[in-house]
Design a protein around this motif. Structure first.
Motif, PDB file in Angstrom:
ATOM      1  N   LYS A 129      -4.968  76.836  52.853  1.00 21.45           N
ATOM      2  CA  LYS A 129      -5.882  76.402  53.922  1.00 21.45           C
ATOM      3  C   LYS A 129      -5.496  75.003  54.436  1.00 21.45           C
ATOM      4  CE  LYS A 129     -10.784  76.299  54.746  1.00 21.45           C
ATOM      5  NZ  LYS A 129     -11.692  75.361  54.154  1.00 21.45           N
ATOM      6  N   VAL A 130      -5.199  74.110  53.476  1.00 18.60           N
ATOM      7  CA  VAL A 130      -4.809  72.736  53.851  1.00 18.60           C
ATOM      8  C   VAL A 130      -3.579  72.775  54.762  1.00 18.60           C
ATOM      9  CG1 VAL A 130      -3.815  70.595  52.903  1.00 18.60           C
ATOM     10  CG2 VAL A 130      -5.795  71.639  51.798  1.00 18.60           C
ATOM     11  N   PHE A 131      -2.572  73.570  54.371  1.00 19.85           N
ATOM     12  CA  PHE A 131      -1.332  73.647  55.164  1.00 19.85           C
ATOM     13  C   PHE A 131      -1.591  74.280  56.537  1.00 19.85           C
ATOM     14  CE2 PHE A 131       1.243  73.767  50.997  1.00 19.85           C
ATOM     15  CZ  PHE A 131       1.264  72.377  50.968  1.00 19.85           C
ATOM     16  N   LYS A 132      -2.457  75.291  56.548  1.00 16.69           N
ATOM     17  CA  LYS A 132      -2.771  75.942  57.837  1.00 16.69           C
ATOM     18  C   LYS A 132      -3.407  74.939  58.785  1.00 16.69           C
ATOM     19  CE  LYS A 132      -3.317  80.832  56.928  1.00 16.69           C
ATOM     20  NZ  LYS A 132      -4.259  81.753  56.301  1.00 16.69           N
ATOM     21  N   GLU A 133      -4.301  74.103  58.225  1.00 19.43           N
ATOM     22  CA  GLU A 133      -4.951  73.095  59.070  1.00 19.43           C
ATOM     23  C   GLU A 133      -3.946  72.101  59.633  1.00 19.43           C
ATOM     24  OE1 GLU A 133      -8.108  71.571  56.632  1.00 19.43           O
ATOM     25  OE2 GLU A 133      -9.277  73.403  56.952  1.00 19.43           O
ATOM     26  N   GLU A 134      -2.841  71.918  58.899  1.00 24.30           N
ATOM     27  CA  GLU A 134      -1.786  71.007  59.384  1.00 24.30           C
ATOM     28  C   GLU A 134      -0.804  71.747  60.301  1.00 24.30           C
ATOM     29  OE1 GLU A 134      -1.108  67.789  59.052  1.00 24.30           O
ATOM     30  OE2 GLU A 134      -2.699  67.214  57.692  1.00 24.30           O
ATOM     31  N   THR A 305       3.668  66.054  69.357  1.00 22.93           N
ATOM     32  CA  THR A 305       2.560  66.562  70.173  1.00 22.93           C
ATOM     33  C   THR A 305       2.890  67.957  70.733  1.00 22.93           C
ATOM     34  OG1 THR A 305       3.454  65.497  72.129  1.00 22.93           O
ATOM     35  CG2 THR A 305       1.822  64.258  70.905  1.00 22.93           C
ATOM     36  N   THR A 306       4.117  68.417  70.479  1.00 27.28           N
ATOM     37  CA  THR A 306       4.542  69.730  70.979  1.00 27.28           C
ATOM     38  C   THR A 306       4.048  70.842  70.053  1.00 27.28           C
ATOM     39  OG1 THR A 306       6.527  68.636  71.771  1.00 27.28           O
ATOM     40  CG2 THR A 306       6.596  71.022  71.742  1.00 27.28           C
ATOM     41  N   GLY A 307       3.600  71.927  70.629  1.00 27.30           N
ATOM     42  CA  GLY A 307       3.105  73.052  69.827  1.00 27.30           C
ATOM     43  C   GLY A 307       4.254  73.794  69.128  1.00 27.30           C
ATOM     44  N   TYR A 308       3.890  74.556  68.107  1.00 30.94           N
ATOM     45  CA  TYR A 308       4.923  75.215  67.300  1.00 30.94           C
ATOM     46  C   TYR A 308       5.844  76.119  68.118  1.00 30.94           C
ATOM     47  CZ  TYR A 308       7.365  78.452  64.449  1.00 30.94           C
ATOM     48  OH  TYR A 308       8.380  79.215  63.937  1.00 30.94           O
ATOM     49  N   LYS A 309       5.276  76.907  69.007  1.00 30.94           N
ATOM     50  CA  LYS A 309       6.083  77.882  69.770  1.00 30.94           C
ATOM     51  C   LYS A 309       7.181  77.166  70.549  1.00 30.94           C
ATOM     52  CE  LYS A 309       5.030  81.920  68.804  1.00 30.94           C
ATOM     53  NZ  LYS A 309       6.144  82.548  68.112  1.00 30.94           N
ATOM     54  N   ASP A 310       6.816  76.014  71.145  1.00 31.16           N
ATOM     55  CA  ASP A 310       7.818  75.261  71.911  1.00 31.16           C
ATOM     56  C   ASP A 310       8.847  74.614  70.985  1.00 31.16           C
ATOM     57  OD1 ASP A 310       6.940  75.893  74.472  1.00 31.16           O
ATOM     58  OD2 ASP A 310       5.332  74.429  74.348  1.00 31.16           O
ATOM     59  N   ILE A 311       8.378  74.110  69.837  1.00 29.69           N
ATOM     60  CA  ILE A 311       9.323  73.525  68.860  1.00 29.69           C
ATOM     61  C   ILE A 311      10.352  74.590  68.484  1.00 29.69           C
ATOM     62  CG2 ILE A 311       9.534  72.786  66.419  1.00 29.69           C
ATOM     63  CD1 ILE A 311       8.281  70.496  67.803  1.00 29.69           C
ATOM     64  N   GLU A 312       9.853  75.797  68.246  1.00 25.40           N
ATOM     65  CA  GLU A 312      10.738  76.908  67.849  1.00 25.40           C
ATOM     66  C   GLU A 312      11.763  77.170  68.961  1.00 25.40           C
ATOM     67  OE1 GLU A 312       8.820  80.732  67.682  1.00 25.40           O
ATOM     68  OE2 GLU A 312      10.100  81.360  66.012  1.00 25.40           O
ATOM     69  N   GLU A 333       0.269  60.083  68.436  1.00 26.40           N
ATOM     70  CA  GLU A 333      -0.571  60.915  69.313  1.00 26.40           C
ATOM     71  C   GLU A 333      -0.860  62.282  68.707  1.00 26.40           C
ATOM     72  OE1 GLU A 333       0.896  61.315  73.283  1.00 26.40           O
ATOM     73  OE2 GLU A 333       1.097  59.162  73.552  1.00 26.40           O
ATOM     74  N   SER A 334      -0.343  62.490  67.501  1.00 30.13           N
ATOM     75  CA  SER A 334      -0.509  63.821  66.899  1.00 30.13           C
ATOM     76  C   SER A 334      -1.428  63.754  65.697  1.00 30.13           C
ATOM     77  CB  SER A 334       0.864  64.345  66.484  1.00 30.13           C
ATOM     78  OG  SER A 334       0.709  65.450  65.656  1.00 30.13           O
ATOM     79  N   SER A 335      -2.197  64.820  65.491  1.00 31.04           N
ATOM     80  CA  SER A 335      -3.115  64.798  64.349  1.00 31.04           C
ATOM     81  C   SER A 335      -2.605  65.648  63.201  1.00 31.04           C
ATOM     82  CB  SER A 335      -4.498  65.289  64.793  1.00 31.04           C
ATOM     83  OG  SER A 335      -4.352  66.540  65.404  1.00 31.04           O
ATOM     84  N   SER A 336      -1.443  66.280  63.362  1.00 33.45           N
ATOM     85  CA  SER A 336      -0.939  67.079  62.229  1.00 33.45           C
ATOM     86  C   SER A 336       0.561  66.894  62.061  1.00 33.45           C
ATOM     87  CB  SER A 336      -1.266  68.553  62.422  1.00 33.45           C
ATOM     88  OG  SER A 336      -0.502  69.075  63.473  1.00 33.45           O
TER      89      SER A 336
END
Ligand SMILES: Nc1nc2c(ncn2[C@@H]2O[C@H](COP(=O)(O)OP(=O)(O)OP(=O)(O)O)[C@@H](O)[C@H]2O)c(=O)[nH]1
Ligand SMILES: [Mg+2]
Length: 379
Positions: A129-134, A305-312, A333-336
């Motif tokens: 859960k902790v990792f998912k939140e990150e 600040t980039t979402g996972y899909k774009d990072i991929e 600027e990022s929270s995770s």
């Protein structure tokens, strides 16, 4: 065959007793948790009962004291069945004995295969859960937690020891950061690539300031970003502030000459135009620019600040590069931090720097793996 029962505070201690008394050939017949007798025992930690056996007709032959896997288990059975053949047992009794030992051992082995207990499962679920939140992606979570789970013994571990195990695994997974101090060549030609607006030019200024002011190194700037007038001006301004020579190249074939011009510099930082990673043609220009240099160093910048899909998709679009190091920008600027783990998983490239604001030169640091890991597990 000699059979003996041992009581110990944990399985490891019991195994040591078994090994020292019965020798290396001993096999474990049975193991279970027991409470101390009496009312007070209810409140004490459980003890472990281990029943072990050794074939007294066989000499020690350097085999492990207890089977750790199915092969050793089978070897042990074969050895014991041969030994039993020479005894006075009839074959019916021998077969019965072997199958009962086999079922007991299978039972013990299945526990030793470290199937997590319900308590451990709860702790693992908590970290999932902790990792998912990150925003860590599922394959990475599964990879980390399956290693943790494999390392759990049949003794229940507490939250703190699981947390420590996770931290060790994460540190190992993220590896040592790649620092510019490692660049010991006479001259280092370094490209900064990445999507538009990720922070390439600002990061060049930060790193150049550190090298010139703090490390007393000489630096030159080259820019191939001639798409925007403002882009040239931006790096030129930094070059004037830092008193660093500056050259503009318009075509890849001009790069060799520009590098030669700065032959006496320790570092040549090459700024590239931000590329829409979906535009293959623009990426090919970067490729041809880098290919003109012998053993180039490349930094790929990714914004946190980039979402996972774009990072991929960014990482996929730069897979024409054999080797590069990752710089993460805009951590402020990022929270995770999950994309740091995700990017490592997708690229397998070394992590390097992290930038934490717009201020030149202060807002950059070598990525601190310990800090990231602590933050990820909520320490
Ligand atoms: N908050 C924050 N802003 C940053 C950071 N690094 C850079 N920036 C800002 O991001 C903006 C773009 O930075 P640039 O250095 O121009 O980015 P670039 O990758 O060179 O952009 P292009 O050349 O257009 O592709 C600027 O406003 C920077 O001040 C950072 O770590 N945190
Ligand atoms: Mg730029």
């Amino acid at each position: 065959m000699k059979v003996k029962r041992y009581i110990a505070k944990d399985v490891q201690e019991a195994m040591i007793k078994v090994k020292s008394e019965l020798g290396r050939d001993a096999i474990i017949l049975h193991t279970r948790k027991i409470k101390k007798p009496g009312l007070t025992g209810l409140f004490k930690k459980p003890l472990f009962e281990v029943v072990a056996a050794v074939d007294t007709n066989k000499k020690d032959d350097n085999k492990l004291s207890y089977p750790l896997n199915q092969n050793l288990f089978n070897e042990s059975l074969i050895k014991n069945s041969k030994a039993l053949d020479s005894n006075t047992y009839d074959s019916f009794n021998i077969n019965n004995e072997i199958s009962s030992i086999k079922s007991l051992l299978t039972n013990v082995l299945s526990k030793m295969d470290s199937t997590p207990s319900s308590q451990n499962i709860q702790v693992l679920e908590k970290y999932e859960k902790v990792f998912k939140e990150e925003n860590v992606i599922k394959p990475v979570i599964d990879k980390i937690l399956s290693i943790v789970s494999r390392q759990m013994s049949i003794t229940d571990k507490n939250d703190q020891s699981i947390r420590n195990a996770i931290k060790i695994i994460l540190k190992d997974y993220l590896g040592s950061p790649f620092t510019m101090e490692n660049y010991t060549k006479k001259q280092n030609v370094i490209f900064f690539v990445g999507p538009t607006g990720v922070g390439k030019t600002t990061t060049i200024a930060k790193l150049a300031a550190k090298q010139t002011i703090m490390n007393n190194k000489s630096v030159a700037f080259i820019t191939s970003d001639t798409y925007r007038i403002a882009a040239v001006d931006q790096l030129k301004t930094y070059s004037e502030i830092l008193d660093v020579p500056f050259t503009v190249v318009y075509e890849p074939n001009e790069l060799g000459g520009a590098i030669e011009k700065h032959y006496d510099k320790d570092f040549i930082f090459i700024d590239t135009a931000g590329r829409n990673h979906k535009n293959k043609e623009l990426l090919l220009e970067i490729k041809s620019l880098i290919s003109t240099v012998e053993s180039p160093i490349v930094f790929l910048l990714l914004s946190l600040t980039t979402g996972y899909k774009d990072i991929e998709s960014i990482i996929q679009s730069y897979d024409f590069l054999d080797d590069y190091n990752l710089i993460f920008t805009k951590a402020d600027e990022s929270s995770s931090l999950g994309n740091i783990l995700n990017a490592k998983f997708l690229s397998s490239m070394p992590l390097s720097y992290i930038t934490t604001g717009q201020s030149v030169p202060d807002d950059i640091e070598l990525i601190d793996i310990e800090k990231i890991v602590n933050s990820l597990v909520g320490d």
